[in-house]
Scaffold this active site. Structure first.
Site, PDB file in Angstrom:
ATOM      1  N   HIS A 166     -12.260  27.614  52.451  1.00 42.88           N
ATOM      2  CA  HIS A 166     -13.535  28.329  52.510  1.00 42.88           C
ATOM      3  C   HIS A 166     -14.430  27.937  51.345  1.00 42.88           C
ATOM      4  O   HIS A 166     -15.645  27.807  51.488  1.00 42.88           O
ATOM      5  CB  HIS A 166     -13.288  29.842  52.480  1.00 42.88           C
ATOM      6  CG  HIS A 166     -13.270  30.448  53.845  1.00 42.88           C
ATOM      7  ND1 HIS A 166     -12.718  31.680  54.100  1.00 42.88           N
ATOM      8  CD2 HIS A 166     -13.734  30.000  55.037  1.00 42.88           C
ATOM      9  CE1 HIS A 166     -12.854  31.959  55.395  1.00 42.88           C
ATOM     10  NE2 HIS A 166     -13.463  30.965  55.965  1.00 42.88           N
ATOM     11  N   GLU A 196      -6.094  12.104  71.216  1.00 39.73           N
ATOM     12  CA  GLU A 196      -5.581  12.322  69.860  1.00 39.73           C
ATOM     13  C   GLU A 196      -4.196  11.732  69.634  1.00 39.73           C
ATOM     14  O   GLU A 196      -3.759  11.621  68.489  1.00 39.73           O
ATOM     15  CB  GLU A 196      -5.516  13.824  69.551  1.00 39.73           C
ATOM     16  CG  GLU A 196      -6.838  14.545  69.677  1.00 39.73           C
ATOM     17  CD  GLU A 196      -6.665  16.045  69.580  1.00 39.73           C
ATOM     18  OE1 GLU A 196      -6.763  16.567  68.456  1.00 39.73           O
ATOM     19  OE2 GLU A 196      -6.408  16.692  70.611  1.00 39.73           O
ATOM     20  N   ASP A 202      -6.799  12.972  63.943  1.00 39.24           N
ATOM     21  CA  ASP A 202      -5.427  13.125  64.422  1.00 39.24           C
ATOM     22  C   ASP A 202      -4.885  11.818  64.981  1.00 39.24           C
ATOM     23  O   ASP A 202      -3.708  11.495  64.792  1.00 39.24           O
ATOM     24  CB  ASP A 202      -5.347  14.221  65.487  1.00 39.24           C
ATOM     25  CG  ASP A 202      -5.194  15.605  64.881  1.00 39.24           C
ATOM     26  OD1 ASP A 202      -4.701  15.692  63.743  1.00 39.24           O
ATOM     27  OD2 ASP A 202      -5.576  16.590  65.522  1.00 39.24           O
ATOM     28  N   ARG A 250      -2.845  13.313  56.520  1.00 37.25           N
ATOM     29  CA  ARG A 250      -4.060  13.000  55.766  1.00 37.25           C
ATOM     30  C   ARG A 250      -4.423  14.075  54.745  1.00 37.25           C
ATOM     31  O   ARG A 250      -5.208  13.837  53.838  1.00 37.25           O
ATOM     32  CB  ARG A 250      -5.233  12.792  56.721  1.00 37.25           C
ATOM     33  CG  ARG A 250      -5.618  14.034  57.512  1.00 37.25           C
ATOM     34  CD  ARG A 250      -6.633  13.692  58.575  1.00 37.25           C
ATOM     35  NE  ARG A 250      -7.866  13.224  58.000  1.00 37.25           N
ATOM     36  CZ  ARG A 250      -8.854  14.037  57.604  1.00 37.25           C
ATOM     37  NH1 ARG A 250      -8.721  15.342  57.727  1.00 37.25           N
ATOM     38  NH2 ARG A 250      -9.955  13.541  57.107  1.00 37.25           N
ATOM     39  N   CYS A 305     -15.292  12.323  67.535  1.00 33.82           N
ATOM     40  CA  CYS A 305     -15.655  13.547  66.816  1.00 33.82           C
ATOM     41  C   CYS A 305     -14.842  13.713  65.529  1.00 33.82           C
ATOM     42  O   CYS A 305     -14.682  14.821  65.032  1.00 33.82           O
ATOM     43  CB  CYS A 305     -15.490  14.780  67.705  1.00 33.82           C
ATOM     44  SG  CYS A 305     -13.814  15.042  68.313  1.00 33.82           S
TER      45      CYS A 305
END
Length: 761
Positions: A366, A607, A631, A641, A678
């Site tokens: 966050h 993925e 992914d 990663r 994406c």
């Protein structure tokens, strides 16, 4: 040996400085191995020499004075080979070099092991003995183990300047670099300020109570104080963030609700536990639950829970009066903590904040989300940083490469200051591209979309000129409750996203949980969660969950018709067939209820490797395809990663990754279906060129990267990009590929746009 090793490590950990630690090491190893000599030679990379920095058994006056060149003696041989050297007649070895100052002439046996930290040679650890014998395997293994422990101690000492004792001839301080993961792009120069948690939950013991009612009163008071504190911290950032971004603090407040964490603590108190112990039990259960999740974004919620628990505990313990004031922070504050939280961020005056550094956490924290919204350079996961020792030091935060530099040289400081000034000027120049299309000089148009998770992301994306949403993560509404959200609750949340972007398309990924990404009310425990029951596998096994979500999405799109549904973690065509059957069923049910909704487009995420080789079969069944490059790269290279220790092995420009991406684009177009990317590669100024040349129909990325990508696309020809791709596909090294693309773009005049762009993707 294990007990001896443990005792040495504990003693070294309590040493006051590097010289003290080295003295402990050589003394204890000599004693444990019953040898006559133990010495540590540290490598000075600038002078390219090994300096004797500690010894037991050789002449003490030689310490700090005697040195060997990088290719000299048996020590130099150990360092150059980066492996142990164990010989029983050292003087007869052709690389033996006699140093009269050390008094080592009588010693025959020699065992030396390299001291290596993150692939970097730090020095050589040596034991010697007068008798001619070879040290046995157990002794060699023990010394290798000690060198690994010593490497971390030396690396930590670098941050405080203790390592400078090597270079007695130089007065300048040594710059030290620590690697982490990029949290928010940019460069920050300033002074380190270390912030610790409000209280330590781990130190709270279990204890009973004879008066639960009194403990509940204490807890309610602490809870009210914590709520007030969170509201105050949020208000201190109100001038820097949109109301929607400040909603992250509302997430904190929701967690403190009497129907959430507060209720569970009170239930424990009612069972006879005192308030502090009940709080610790509940918070640590939540923390453990979130930490077991696979999804990095959701895993980071453990940090939020822990921060809240610490704040409540501080009020329970009466420690809340120790709050910091604006005067406590340096004017050029680089905020450092073991685990940064939004609450910590809120305590620093925004005008003083230059950068953020966290030992733990990732780009999904966050605090990293808020940092990106505020434009504060951030580095997360700097696991080797001795964070308690950098308070007051001059620091540089490199949010592009995910690096922290302490005590920089004048040259480094000026280099990063120039980057900082150039980045500020560049941001102003790119603002004019907001409403311009991403179109090459020879007329090739490629839409640029964004990835979102919070309404914060959506609004920021529109400011950057986004043309749609390529990935909206729907997991968050499921995580913020103690039960599955109802259809109407989901419908309201999805409607907000769809309305924000209408009439532009919004691609909603169906619920992606399972494996170690379990919900509190839907626990899943598996030995290998990355390859387990997750994504589409879970929702197909629970059609009641899947159907509710699909109906909520469709109802939310009424009158807008900009919904696209995307299925995650597809590994076979049978999964797609089954999911499509349920989606058509949901559409029929919604129509029966009187909603006027077109059947939305349905696509799948590519993925996993199996999907790459079934791309045509998958494409024939759906309306579009989208590559989750993050992914896909992880699965192709078998690299996590988000693990800083292996992050350098995660290479988005790896030849295998690029070959797979090209196969996907070709397969999709053979069956006439649009295909997008994406993942982070789409937003990489280097990667976007290659993806466009491969034929991808649209790119979806973090909103921050969109202006740079647009600027590059508008300044090149498609024919030029294809020629570059052809050259790149002949190369076998990821590093060479990244360098080649960067050089090509620099020659085209994009050096300013690329800046310190990384080749990792």
């Amino acid at each position: 040996m294990l007990d001896i090793l443990r005792r040495i490590v504990q003693e070294v950990s309590s040493a006051t400085d590097l010289r003290d630690a080295l003295r402990v090491v050589v003394a204890r190893i000599r004693e444990a191995m019953r040898t006559e000599v133990c010495s540590v030679y540290l490598f000075d990379p600038e002078a390219k020499r090994y300096v004797l920095m500690a010894t037991e058994g050789l002449n003490q006056e030689a310490v700090g004075r005697v040195s060997l060149s990088s290719s000299q003696g048996l020590v130099g041989l150990v360092g150059s080979r980066a492996e142990p050297l164990n010989i029983d007649n050292a003087p007869s070895h052709p690389r033996f070099h006699f140093l009269s100052e050390t008094g080592e002439d009588p010693f025959q046996s020699f065992l030396g092991v390299p001291i290596i930290h993150n692939k970097r040679l730090m020095g050589v650890l040596v034991v010697q003995q007068r008798d001619s014998r070879q040290f046995d395997e157990g002794e060699e293994a023990f010394l290798v183990t000690m060198s690994a422990q010593l490497a971390g101690v030396i690396a930590h000492a670098e941050a405080t300047g203790n390592i400078l004792e090597i270079a007695t001839a130089r007065e300048s301080r040594k710059s030290t670099r620590f690697n982490g993961a990029p949290g928010a792009a940019g460069v920050g120069l300033g002074t380190g300020f270390v912030m610790l948690p409000a209280a330590d939950l781990g130190s709270v013991m279990d204890r009973g109570t004879d008066d639960p009612d009194a403990e509940i009163v204490l807890f309610d008071q602490a809870l009210d104080s914590a709520r007030a504190e969170i509201r105050k911290l949020g208000s201190q950032l109100s001038g820097e963030l949109r109301p929607e971004e400040l909603a992250l603090f509302d997430v904190y407040l929701n967690m403190l609700d009497d129907n959430a964490l507060g209720a569970e603590v009170k239930a424990r108190i009612g069972e006879g536990h005192w308030a502090q112990g009940a709080l610790r039990q509940v918070v640590m259960e939540y923390v453990g639950h979130f930490q077991r999740m696979e999804d990095p974004y959701l895993r980071e919620r453990a940090t939020d829970i822990l921060d809240l628990g610490a704040r409540i505990l501080a009020h329970l313990q009466g420690a809340s009066g120790k709050s910091l004031t604006a005067d406590d922070f340096p004017d050029d504050c680089i905020l450092v903590s073991e685990e940064l939280t939004p609450g910590m961020l809120g305590e620093v005056p925004p005008s003083k904040l230059r950068g953020l550094v966290s030992v733990k956490g990732s780009s999904n924290s966050h605090v990293a989300i808020l940092a990106r919204a505020m434009g504060i350079p951030t580095v997360m996961g700097v696991v080797d940083l001795p964070y308690t020792q950098v308070n007051g030091l001059e620091l540089i935060v490199d949010g592009y490469r995910g690096q922290l530099l302490s005590t920089p040289t004048d040259e480094l400081r000026e280099h990063y200051r120039a980057i900082y000034e150039e980045e500020r000027a560049l941001q102003k120049d790119l603002e004019v591209l907001r409403s311009e299309p991403a179109e090459t000089l020879d007329g090739h148009r490629i839409p640029l979309w964004v990835n979102t998770g919070l309404i914060t992301d959506a609004l920021r994306s529109l400011d950057r000129g986004a043309e749609g949403v390529g990935l909206y993560r729907t997991e968050v509404p499921f995580m913020m409750r103690d039960r599955f959200p109802s259809e109407s609750e989901q419908q309201k949340i999805y409607r907000q996203q769809l309305e924000t972007f209408a009439p532009a398309p919004v691609t909603m990924r169906t619920l992606d949980v399972g494996g170690d990404k379990a919900l509190t009310y839907f626990p899943i425990n598996e030995a290998n969660p990355f390859l387990g029951w997750r994504g589409i596998r879970v929702t197909l096994d629970h059609p009641e969950i899947f159907l509710v979500q699909i109906r909520a999405m469709m109802k939310a799109s009424e009158g807008l018709n900009n919904l696209r549904i995307m299925l995650p973690m597809i590994s076979s065509v049978s999964e797609v067939d089954e999911a499509l059957h349920l989606i058509y069923r949901a559409h029929a049910e919604v129509l029966e209820e009187g909603f006027d909704i077109d059947m939305p487009q349905v696509g799948v995420m590519i993925e996993v490797p199996s999907a790459v080789f079934q791309i045509r079969d998958l494409g024939l069944r759906v309306d579009f395809l989208s590559v989750g490059s993050n992914d896909l790269t992880q699965y192709l290279l078998a690299v996590d990663r988000n693990n800083p220790r292996v992050a350098d092995l995660y290479q988005a420009f790896h030849p295998a990754v690029l070959t797979a991406l090209k196969l996907i684009a070709e397969g999709a177009h053979e069956v006439g279906k649009p295909v997008s990317v994406c993942g982070e590669l789409a937003g990489n100024p280097l990667g976007c060129v290659l993806l466009m040349a491969m034929g991808y129909d649209m790119l979806s990325m973090n909103a921050t990267n969109l202006p740079k990508v647009k600027s590059i696309i508008r300044g090149i020809n498609m024919a030029w990009a294809k020629r570059l791709l052809d050259q790149v596909l002949q190369i076998e090294s990821a590093q060479v590929i990244a360098a080649m693309v960067q050089l090509a773009l620099e020659k085209e005049g994009f050096g300013r746009i690329i800046g310190p762009a990384s080749g990792r993707g």
